[in-house]
Design an enzyme around this catalytic site. Structure first.
Site: not given
Length: 542
Positions: A74, A107-108, A405
């Protein structure tokens, strides 16, 4: 004086100025050199998380100063736990965190995109283009890309009866996670949890009503969704009943103990008679408290504070089961779920303030003494709890992050039911649209447009690279197919199915998440391109 990194001197007019320690040996970066230093720092952060992107992405093991180990892919968690010194690196950490707070997914991707944009900005700086022109060009290109995203987005059916489309989106989110061995089960749990607390007419989801609890032991497949509240506590006395039906719950934030003097006073007991009198007074107070609860009609007392063995034994004698040391957030959730009121004083208890539940039971795990309390069939059945199981603490924590998520993505779709296709398909479609727009421009911004289009390709390139494919060759093939057919659902075949069409593979992403990634990454890059110097407040004064 010690607060300054140097010392203060005065000029001939008596005005103070600061002499920085080792000033002659230090070299301050300004202008283009400072920008390139910032870009280099950001690219290093971006390259660190790039390998975690996609269904074949690798995990990172983070070891804290205390020796605690976290294994995750994550992006927000990785960056949060990294010990980042560089100021620009910290901005990227905040970028990932804001994507996590707003959307919960991507988020990545947002950090990889920001790194790619800064890499392209560096090559434009080398060509002599002013950073402000680059920043403005990127912003215009971003607007064009977002407009194209809106154009290619498809409406998504949200229905409480037909959950299959939502499950497929949740499965896309969980595809890159460690828990993908029970892929569908986790996706179904996430969808059912969100739909249980969602108001589909208002397009609103109350996330406060979803609680994710973890318990080490068992298999990931043992993870369950409970329509109610799970509290990591047991009955206060081992002889109290382990299962209660049609329960009236008194939710208390007052302790089961007699009134005590304030801390600055003390009570001296000098003889046996006074001690007996005090003990009798305590007994009376305990009986009074229990009577007030019983009189209100409660069959279970849940208390935020502890109580001693005497009070515990009295509760058992009066056949009043109780739970002690229940935390504040759990107390609030129990109150919402059971429709009860939190009572701060015993005197305020009455039947109207009691919560109600159909079943309260203790559950135990395996052969251990671990037990938890489950409150089910509540009057407000919208509150739900996901109980995550796993072989060790690391697995349970990562499963909780993965479920978070998936929950966030399903929530985004309830709030805005439009989707684009994953596997880099949306990025390639936007890249082609922005590159085509660049050919229409005669101004200097056309270079920024082309650079933006190239930066968008960083996501599909990273996906192909992480899957073990020939990145450039695969990307070229997919771009050619998208250009020829105009189908925005063609992306990188990370799972080696032989089919580039993400529509057929059901690889679907929320439009809201993708749009937010583009906007946040562009805003951050624009901010970084406008920073040409970094100084401490002390130096600014000097």
């Amino acid at each position: 004086m010690a607060a300054f990194p140097g010392s203060i001197a005065f000029d001939e007019y008596g005005r103070p100025f600061i002499i920085i320690r080792d000033q002659d040996k230090q070299r301050r970066l300004t202008g283009i050199d400072a920008l390139k230093s910032h870009i280099l720092a950001a690219r290093q952060i971006s390259n660190t998380v790039k390998t975690s992107l996609g269904p074949k992405g690798l995990d990172k093991m983070m070891v804290s100063a205390d020796g605690d180990v976290t294994v995750t892919n994550d992006g927000a968690t990785i960056l949060k736990m990294m010990d980042v010194e560089h100021e620009i690196g910290k901005l990227l950490v905040e970028l990932s965190q804001s994507q996590d707070d707003e959307i919960g997914d991507g988020t990545t991707g947002v950090v990889v995109l920001a790194g790619a944009l800064l890499e392209q900005a560096a090559s434009l700086l080398d060509r002599g283009i002013h950073p402000i022109r680059i920043a403005d060009g990127f912003e215009l290109a971003c607007q064009h890309a977002v407009a194209h995203l809106e154009k290619i987005a498809e409406l998504f059916p949200i229905s409480a009866t037909n959950t299959e489309p939502l499950i497929k989106v949740a499965m896309t989110t969980l595809g890159s996670k460690i828990i993908n061995k029970c892929h569908r089960q986790m996706a179904e749990i996430a969808v059912n949890a969100v739909l249980a607390v969602a108001d589909l007419e208002q397009k609103d989801v109350n996330f406060e009503l979803i609680k994710v609890e973890g318990k080490v032991g068992g298999k990931l497949e043992d993870t369950v969704l409970v329509k109610g509240v799970i509290v990591d506590k047991t009955m206060s006395h081992p002889q109290m009943p382990k299962e209660l039906r049609n329960v009236k719950i008194a939710i208390l934030t007052c302790p089961f103990e007699p009134p005590k003097p304030k801390t600055k006073h003390k009570l001296d007991v000098t003889d046996v008679a006074k001690y007996k009198e005090l003990r009798e007074y305590e007994q009376d107070k305990f009986r009074e408290m229990v009577d007030l609860i019983k009189k209100a009609g409660a069959t279970l007392a849940i208390c935020q504070w502890g109580f001693d063995d005497e009070a515990n034994h009295l509760l058992l004698q009066n056949e009043l089961p109780a739970v002690r040391w229940v935390g504040g957030p759990e107390i609030e959730l129990i109150a919402i779920a059971t429709g009860g009121r939190i009572v701060p004083r015993f005197e305020e208890l009455n039947p109207e303030k009691l919560g109600s539940a159909g079943l309260v039971r203790e559950i135990s795990f395996g052969t251990t003494t671990d037990k938890m309390l489950v409150i089910e069939e509540c009057s407000n059945s919208r509150a739900v709890t996901i109980l995550v199981r796993g072989g060790n603490k690391m697995l349970v924590e990562e499963a909780k992050r993965s479920l978070h998520d998936a929950l966030c993505v399903v929530r985004s779709l309830v709030q805005e039911p439009r989707v684009v296709y994953g596997g880099g398909a949306a990025e390639i479609a936007c890249s082609l649209a922005v590159a085509a727009q660049a050919d229409q421009l005669a101004s200097l911004e056309q270079y920024a447009y082309r650079a933006f289009a190239e930066a968008l390709e960083a996501i599909p390139l990273a996906l192909a690279e992480n899957s073990g494919l020939s990145a450039i060759h695969t990307l070229g093939e997919v771009k050619a197919k998208q250009s020829a057919t105009g189908d925005p659902a063609l992306g990188i075949d990370c799972m080696f199915t032989g089919n580039y069409n993400m529509r057929d593979q059901h690889v679907i992403e929320s439009l809201r998440s993708k749009r937010q990634q583009l906007l946040l990454a562009t805003q951050l890059v624009k901010m970084i391109l406008k920073i040409d110097d970094v100084r401490s407040p002390n130096e600014m004064e000097g």
